[in-house]
Design a protein around this motif. Sequence first.
Motif, PDB file in Angstrom:
ATOM      1  N   UNK A   1       0.814  -1.222   0.000  1.00  0.00           N
ATOM      2  CA  UNK A   1       0.000   0.000   0.000  1.00  0.00           C
ATOM      3  C   UNK A   1       0.845   1.269   0.000  1.00  0.00           C
ATOM      4  N   UNK A   2       2.158   1.141  -0.216  1.00  0.00           N
ATOM      5  CA  UNK A   2       2.998   2.318  -0.305  1.00  0.00           C
ATOM      6  C   UNK A   2       2.676   3.082  -1.589  1.00  0.00           C
ATOM      7  N   UNK A   3       2.885   4.377  -1.566  1.00  0.00           N
ATOM      8  CA  UNK A   3       2.705   5.207  -2.754  1.00  0.00           C
ATOM      9  C   UNK A   3       3.723   6.342  -2.696  1.00  0.00           C
ATOM     10  N   UNK A   4       3.908   7.005  -3.814  1.00  0.00           N
ATOM     11  CA  UNK A   4       4.785   8.166  -3.837  1.00  0.00           C
ATOM     12  C   UNK A   4       4.274   9.236  -2.885  1.00  0.00           C
ATOM     13  N   UNK A   5       5.193  10.035  -2.329  1.00  0.00           N
ATOM     14  CA  UNK A   5       4.801  11.183  -1.511  1.00  0.00           C
ATOM     15  C   UNK A   5       4.333  12.329  -2.401  1.00  0.00           C
ATOM     16  N   UNK A   6       5.030  12.502  -3.522  1.00  0.00           N
ATOM     17  CA  UNK A   6       4.786  13.625  -4.415  1.00  0.00           C
ATOM     18  C   UNK A   6       4.157  13.135  -5.715  1.00  0.00           C
ATOM     19  N   UNK A   7       3.588  14.030  -6.504  1.00  0.00           N
ATOM     20  CA  UNK A   7       2.909  13.614  -7.732  1.00  0.00           C
ATOM     21  C   UNK A   7       3.799  12.768  -8.645  1.00  0.00           C
ATOM     22  N   UNK A   8       3.175  11.827  -9.324  1.00  0.00           N
ATOM     23  CA  UNK A   8       3.893  10.929 -10.230  1.00  0.00           C
ATOM     24  C   UNK A   8       4.667  11.694 -11.294  1.00  0.00           C
ATOM     25  N   UNK A   9       4.193  12.883 -11.631  1.00  0.00           N
ATOM     26  CA  UNK A   9       4.827  13.680 -12.688  1.00  0.00           C
ATOM     27  C   UNK A   9       6.281  13.984 -12.404  1.00  0.00           C
ATOM     28  N   UNK A  10       6.692  13.954 -11.129  1.00  0.00           N
ATOM     29  CA  UNK A  10       8.055  14.341 -10.749  1.00  0.00           C
ATOM     30  C   UNK A  10       8.974  13.144 -10.538  1.00  0.00           C
ATOM     31  N   UNK A  11       8.529  11.945 -10.863  1.00  0.00           N
ATOM     32  CA  UNK A  11       9.307  10.763 -10.476  1.00  0.00           C
ATOM     33  C   UNK A  11       9.558   9.863 -11.682  1.00  0.00           C
ATOM     34  N   UNK A  12      10.616   9.070 -11.570  1.00  0.00           N
ATOM     35  CA  UNK A  12      10.943   8.113 -12.617  1.00  0.00           C
ATOM     36  C   UNK A  12      12.124   8.564 -13.446  1.00  0.00           C
ATOM     37  N   UNK A  13      12.103   8.216 -14.732  1.00  0.00           N
ATOM     38  CA  UNK A  13      13.173   8.615 -15.644  1.00  0.00           C
ATOM     39  C   UNK A  13      12.654   9.730 -16.541  1.00  0.00           C
ATOM     40  N   UNK A  14      13.580  10.488 -17.104  1.00  0.00           N
ATOM     41  CA  UNK A  14      13.196  11.691 -17.832  1.00  0.00           C
ATOM     42  C   UNK A  14      12.408  11.394 -19.101  1.00  0.00           C
ATOM     43  N   UNK A  15      12.717  10.285 -19.779  1.00  0.00           N
ATOM     44  CA  UNK A  15      12.160  10.058 -21.113  1.00  0.00           C
ATOM     45  C   UNK A  15      10.804   9.368 -21.118  1.00  0.00           C
ATOM     46  N   UNK A  16      10.338   8.875 -19.975  1.00  0.00           N
ATOM     47  CA  UNK A  16       9.107   8.084 -19.968  1.00  0.00           C
ATOM     48  C   UNK A  16       8.194   8.555 -18.840  1.00  0.00           C
ATOM     49  N   UNK A  17       6.997   9.032 -19.163  1.00  0.00           N
ATOM     50  CA  UNK A  17       6.097   9.514 -18.116  1.00  0.00           C
ATOM     51  C   UNK A  17       5.622   8.393 -17.205  1.00  0.00           C
ATOM     52  N   UNK A  18       5.346   8.757 -15.959  1.00  0.00           N
ATOM     53  CA  UNK A  18       4.782   7.832 -14.981  1.00  0.00           C
ATOM     54  C   UNK A  18       3.369   8.283 -14.665  1.00  0.00           C
ATOM     55  N   UNK A  19       2.416   7.384 -14.790  1.00  0.00           N
ATOM     56  CA  UNK A  19       1.032   7.713 -14.483  1.00  0.00           C
ATOM     57  C   UNK A  19       0.286   8.274 -15.672  1.00  0.00           C
ATOM     58  N   UNK A  20      -0.957   8.690 -15.418  1.00  0.00           N
ATOM     59  CA  UNK A  20      -1.852   9.158 -16.472  1.00  0.00           C
ATOM     60  C   UNK A  20      -2.082  10.660 -16.437  1.00  0.00           C
ATOM     61  N   UNK A  21      -1.529  11.339 -15.441  1.00  0.00           N
ATOM     62  CA  UNK A  21      -1.738  12.783 -15.335  1.00  0.00           C
ATOM     63  C   UNK A  21      -3.103  13.161 -14.815  1.00  0.00           C
ATOM     64  N   UNK A  22      -3.790  12.231 -14.160  1.00  0.00           N
ATOM     65  CA  UNK A  22      -5.119  12.521 -13.632  1.00  0.00           C
ATOM     66  C   UNK A  22      -5.050  12.923 -12.164  1.00  0.00           C
ATOM     67  N   UNK A  23      -6.124  13.532 -11.684  1.00  0.00           N
ATOM     68  CA  UNK A  23      -6.250  13.870 -10.271  1.00  0.00           C
ATOM     69  C   UNK A  23      -7.079  12.795  -9.564  1.00  0.00           C
ATOM     70  N   UNK A  24      -6.778  12.590  -8.282  1.00  0.00           N
ATOM     71  CA  UNK A  24      -7.565  11.653  -7.486  1.00  0.00           C
ATOM     72  C   UNK A  24      -8.933  12.266  -7.187  1.00  0.00           C
ATOM     73  N   UNK A  25      -9.953  11.450  -7.248  1.00  0.00           N
ATOM     74  CA  UNK A  25     -11.325  11.926  -7.042  1.00  0.00           C
ATOM     75  C   UNK A  25     -11.890  11.537  -5.687  1.00  0.00           C
ATOM     76  N   UNK A  26     -11.143  10.768  -4.910  1.00  0.00           N
ATOM     77  CA  UNK A  26     -11.610  10.387  -3.582  1.00  0.00           C
ATOM     78  C   UNK A  26     -10.409  10.069  -2.699  1.00  0.00           C
ATOM     79  N   UNK A  27     -10.667   9.870  -1.424  1.00  0.00           N
ATOM     80  CA  UNK A  27      -9.595   9.520  -0.507  1.00  0.00           C
ATOM     81  C   UNK A  27      -8.844  10.728   0.019  1.00  0.00           C
ATOM     82  N   UNK A  28      -7.749  10.454   0.723  1.00  0.00           N
ATOM     83  CA  UNK A  28      -7.009  11.520   1.408  1.00  0.00           C
ATOM     84  C   UNK A  28      -6.231  12.404   0.453  1.00  0.00           C
ATOM     85  N   UNK A  29      -6.110  11.990  -0.808  1.00  0.00           N
ATOM     86  CA  UNK A  29      -5.413  12.817  -1.810  1.00  0.00           C
ATOM     87  C   UNK A  29      -6.397  13.458  -2.791  1.00  0.00           C
ATOM     88  N   UNK A  30      -7.661  13.501  -2.441  1.00  0.00           N
ATOM     89  CA  UNK A  30      -8.711  13.999  -3.322  1.00  0.00           C
ATOM     90  C   UNK A  30      -8.414  15.409  -3.815  1.00  0.00           C
TER      91      UNK A  30
END
Length: 468
Positions: free
Chosen positions: A52-81
């Motif tokens: 159940x671990x997750x990144x602290x910061x948005x996926x947009x800032x993590x990973x390698x430079x040439x390949x995006x991580x995630x879909x660029x969407x916002x969470x619609x529920x939960x503690x990160x809504x």
Amino acid sequence: MMTDYETDYLIIGAGAVGLAFADTLLDQTSATITIIDRHGKPGGHWNDAYSFVALHQPSAFYGVNSMPLGTGQKDTHGVNKGLYELASGPEVSGYFDAVMRQKLLPSGRVSYFPMSDYKGGGKFVSLLSGEESSIAVNRKTVDATYYGTTVPSTHKPRFDVADGTRLVPPNALPHLWMRPDEIPSKFVIVGAGKTAMDVGVWLLSSGARPEDIHWIMPRDSWLLNRLRTQPGMEFFDATIGGQAAMMEIFATASSLDEIFERLEQAGVMLRIYSDQKPEMFHYATISQGEVDLLRHITQVIRMGRVQAIDDAGITMDGGHVPMDGDTLYIDCTASAVEHRPAVPIFQGDTIIPQLVRAPQPAFSAALIAYVEANYDSDAEKNKLCQTVPFPHQIEGYIPCNMANMANQFQWMQDKKLGQWIRASRLDGFGKVIAAVTPDDTEKQALLLKFRNNAMGAMMNLQKLAAGG
């Protein structure tokens, strides 16, 4: 002497740092790269993390430079809504596997040796067969393991645990359903870092009653408000406004305590328990929703560190706390960043990636690779890549920010490097700032406030660091 393999760059470690470095080096050079790692899959400690671990910061800032991580969407529920998505541990692991399979290996210039232990001196050993191999390195060895990241499932607790005591890593929690007759009546979270916060959120979100949870917290933490780290122009006031407020506070505060208090008032910093003065800052990033949920845990034990746990309870620096015999203790004491001294990054035929912008290890590794590929002497490279000391106590916050600001100043004086940073997907805010039009007076005012306070901020931080 005969060698089994040959490479231009040898990277030790296939975690986020090693892969981010390899990705940028591959794009910037024609070099061959060999990656050696003990894990069976890319991703480093993500392979060992709790589900159940997750990144602290948005996926947009993590990973390698040439390949995006995630879909660029916002969470619609939960503690990160309402905030941009945070990739889960399984998502991050799958992403790094895709980086290896879809980007690095298909290049024909990257070799990968999983389940292998590097012994130094160009020697590595297969953990499965025990066979030793040698590799000739034409240019440099990159030690991407310097920070020694550990997670609860791979570290040994620094306290005594009696036989029969139920101490588990967070990894075990989602499997409690498999033995319903052994589900505990009480839970004790051992540790005060972001892992402990994740466990608290998970327990409460999964149905545990707050009164059944104890939290051993040797020190409270200041926490970054995730609202202030969001990508996208719609969060400009929150992100750039937060940075502008930070510069003003740095420029005018008379003490470290005042800095944190005013950052809290500005909504840049959070703390879970408002009646406690935090003594720790590790760049843990959290949402207001998580803070609100964690405040339901009121049985917080502040008696120092744990010395021993047995069937009678917990022995701590400040005394003994009795606990029920069927209590489940959850070990959250592993350190994400070991206490290692900051050393020069470029050292002849060795590169030791470290933070050049806190708290962004992936961006830092990618920038270090770019500098390695495009600049000549170690002196020039180290000038552009001064190591940012990671803060452990709150006192480390000032030198950390001074180093961050000094690096940023150097980068912006170099047109070529500045252009690369603004184009980097890992940078985050450069493109947002560049998109502000001259006629947008409100956003321009925030940028002006930031710039007008930058020099004063550096001067005042130097004064505070010197004890003034």
